[in-house]
Design a protein around this motif. Structure first.
Motif, short mmCIF file in Angstrom:
data_model
loop_
_atom_site.label_atom_id
_atom_site.label_comp_id
_atom_site.label_asym_id
_atom_site.label_seq_id
_atom_site.Cartn_x
_atom_site.Cartn_y
_atom_site.Cartn_z
N LYS A 65 3.81 -5.08 -8.25
CA LYS A 65 4.10 -6.49 -8.45
C LYS A 65 5.42 -6.67 -9.19
O LYS A 65 5.67 -6.01 -10.20
CB LYS A 65 2.97 -7.16 -9.23
N TYR B 203 6.77 -6.47 -4.85
CA TYR B 203 6.34 -7.61 -4.03
C TYR B 203 6.14 -8.84 -4.91
O TYR B 203 5.93 -8.75 -6.12
CB TYR B 203 5.03 -7.31 -3.29
N LEU C 109 -1.28 -5.10 -0.78
CA LEU C 109 0.06 -4.58 -0.99
C LEU C 109 0.07 -3.45 -2.01
O LEU C 109 0.78 -2.44 -1.85
CB LEU C 109 1.01 -5.71 -1.39
N TYR D 21 2.94 -0.86 -3.06
CA TYR D 21 3.88 -1.79 -3.67
C TYR D 21 3.49 -2.07 -5.12
O TYR D 21 2.33 -1.92 -5.51
CB TYR D 21 3.91 -3.12 -2.90
N SER E 294 -2.34 -9.45 -2.63
CA SER E 294 -1.77 -8.60 -3.67
C SER E 294 -2.46 -7.24 -3.70
O SER E 294 -1.83 -6.19 -3.84
CB SER E 294 -1.88 -9.28 -5.04
N VAL F 98 9.46 -7.42 -1.03
CA VAL F 98 8.63 -8.20 -0.10
C VAL F 98 8.26 -9.50 -0.79
O VAL F 98 7.72 -9.49 -1.90
CB VAL F 98 7.36 -7.44 0.31
#
Length: 510
Positions: free
Chosen positions: A48, A20, A41, A46, A38, A59
């Motif tokens: 980073k 993401y 996610l 997810y 963040s 994403v």
């Protein structure tokens, strides 16, 4: 390939790590919200994307701001650039949140039908669920809550700093400034209970955080929703009793609500830093009235005088709008006079631009761009001169500087490190012989002053290794063991760089 969905809306796919990217625009509140997005996610599985991903992620989330006149053009331009990338990347999703999403709602998916999710300022906690729903139903999900569902600070977070943190104490705003659209998009002020705030601060300190910034659209109005006019000063004093919390800052207050008990709490609470960001907006009583600012120049300068009497070394910064509709040369000269009297350490000076949906956008007397630009340059020149003179007063002082990460762009070339003094001035200092980490504290003597930073060119006279530095070291060690692209950096804590060449104030600038 199999997948399973949990209660957060997350989808775990065998052998696949989905990445993401969150792009943040606007004020400190948006920065804080993005840390929460963040965190949500990452809790949903997810990872980073690398810092230079530039849209190359599974994403991409746009956390938008509606303050600037052309904010929507910039958003649609960025969305347009991602359209071909999404077409060539199966499973990629794009989400738009924040103030512009709250304002434009269905318009976004009409103009950019490749957007998967649109969510507002009140329901950021729904992002993972909306992404999963969009994936399963194969259609855009637009969900804009009209009232706050959860305080941002109650959501999971991925803080960008191991040693400094934002703590939201309220959301929304009860003011009606004619240049500002924030109350329409973030709603009326809602205050968190003091116990919840202090519990979050204590938890952060237990993790190694040593500096917090209390955050709200109008922090010193805190308590109006709780029926306690002195709630903010009590909160500052309570922060002063938290062991291990070294630095407390707050942003942004409003002169209308800035009371003597807050000044006393700042002066008498050792870990509340000698720094104040107090938005003036204009020095003209006529313009302040047109802005619906409920104070006048005399009241504003009186607050500054009281703060300086109680906290002699306080660094005071401000926001100023140049060229508000109807501003005459005489009005502008009143602003220049107020700046000379207040002697701000720095100022965020903005050229007025229309904000769609605000009363000021349709006012008579819109000022020609060239007139606004000329006044702006005069004001910037004056403030630069004052900032430099005020910084020169720091030469010869011995200061404790908290080491920062990413604040000295030339540190590698100059063999210096950088950090923030208690009053939030940026200090570049000679790298000591012993190892120091972001979050540690060094003692230095200031030898030179520039308008926007200080230099300590002599040897460091003291190094104090801290729990915050330990936390930074631990986090980096853990990040190094993870997949590439998850290393962490430090956001600007407190007041950003002064005098940006911007044309609108941040939405938290009240």
């Amino acid at each position: 390939m199999t997948s399973s969905k949990d209660g957060t809306g997350a989808v775990a796919e065998a052998g696949v790590t989905r990445t993401y990217e969150v792009r943040t625009y606007g004020c400190q509140m948006n920065v804080h919200d993005s840390e929460r997005l963040s965190g949500l996610l990452e809790e949903a599985g997810y990872v980073k994307a690398p810092a230079d991903a530039d849209g190359d992620a599974d994403v991409v989330v746009f956390n938008t701001c509606a303050v600037r006149e052309n904010a929507d053009n910039k958003l649609y331009g960025n969305l347009g650039r991602l359209a071909p990338r999404k077409a060539g990347r199966p499973g990629m999703q794009i989400a738009v949140g924040g103030c512009l999403a709250q304002k434009d709602r269905d318009t976004i998916v009409k103009k950019a039908p490749w957007v998967d999710v649109v969510f507002g300022t009140h329901n950021i906690g729904k992002l993972p669920v909306l992404l999963e729903r969009a994936r399963v139903q194969e259609e855009a999900q637009v969900e804009i809550a009209e009232s706050l569902e959860a305080f941002p600070s109650t959501l999971p977070t991925r803080r960008e700093s191991a040693y400094a943190a934002w703590v939201s104490i309220s959301v929304g705003c009860n003011n009606t400034c004619t240049f500002c659209i924030v109350p329409a998009l973030r709603g009326k002020e809602e205050d968190r209970r003091p116990g919840d705030i202090l519990a979050e601060v204590e938890a952060l300190v237990a993790e190694g955080v040593s500096e917090i910034t209390l955050l709200g659209q109008n922090v010193n109005a805190y308590g109006s929703d709780l029926g306690d006019r002195e709630a903010f000063s009590k909160l500052l004093r309570a922060c002063g009793r938290i062991e291990g919390l070294e630095r407390v800052r707050f942003t942004s207050p409003h002169p209308r609500d800035f009371t003597d008990d807050v000044i006393a709490a700042m002066a008498e609470t050792p870990n509340v830093m000698p720094q104040l960001h107090m938005p003036m907006q204009s020095g003209s009583d006529t313009v302040l009235k047109a802005m619906r600012r409920s104070y006048r120049q005399e009241r504003f300068l009186g607050i500054i005088e009281k703060v300086r009497a109680a906290i002699p070394h306080a660094a005071i910064s401000t926001d100023i709008i140049v060229g508000f509709p109807g501003e005459t040369e005489e009005d502008f000269e009143q602003t220049m006079h107020a700046v000379r009297e207040a002697r701000f350490a720095n100022a965020f000076t903005f050229q007025y631009s229309k904000r769609p949906g605000t009363p000021a956008a349709t006012m008579e007397g819109q000022i020609p761009k060239e007139v606004v630009q000329e006044r702006y340059m005069r004001l910037v020149a004056l403030q630069e001169e004052i900032s430099w003179e005020e910084n020169k007063k720091q030469v010869g002082r011995t200061l404790e500087v908290m080491v920062a990460e990413g604040e000295g762009r030339k540190d590698g070339e100059t063999r210096r490190l950088s950090g923030r003094a208690p009053d939030n001035r940026l200090v570049h200092f000679t790298q000591p012989d012993e190892d120091v980490r972001p979050g540690d504290v060094v003692t230095v003597e200031i030898t030179y002053a520039a308008p926007h930073h200080l230099l300590a060119e002599g040897p460091t006279t003291g190094v104090r290794r801290t729990r915050a530095g330990d936390a930074w070291e631990k986090r980096n060690a853990e990040a190094a063991a993870k997949p590439a692209g998850v290393l962490l950096g430090l956001p600007k804590i407190g007041v950003p760089e002064p005098l940006p060449a911007a044309d609108a104030p941040a939405c938290g600038s009240h």
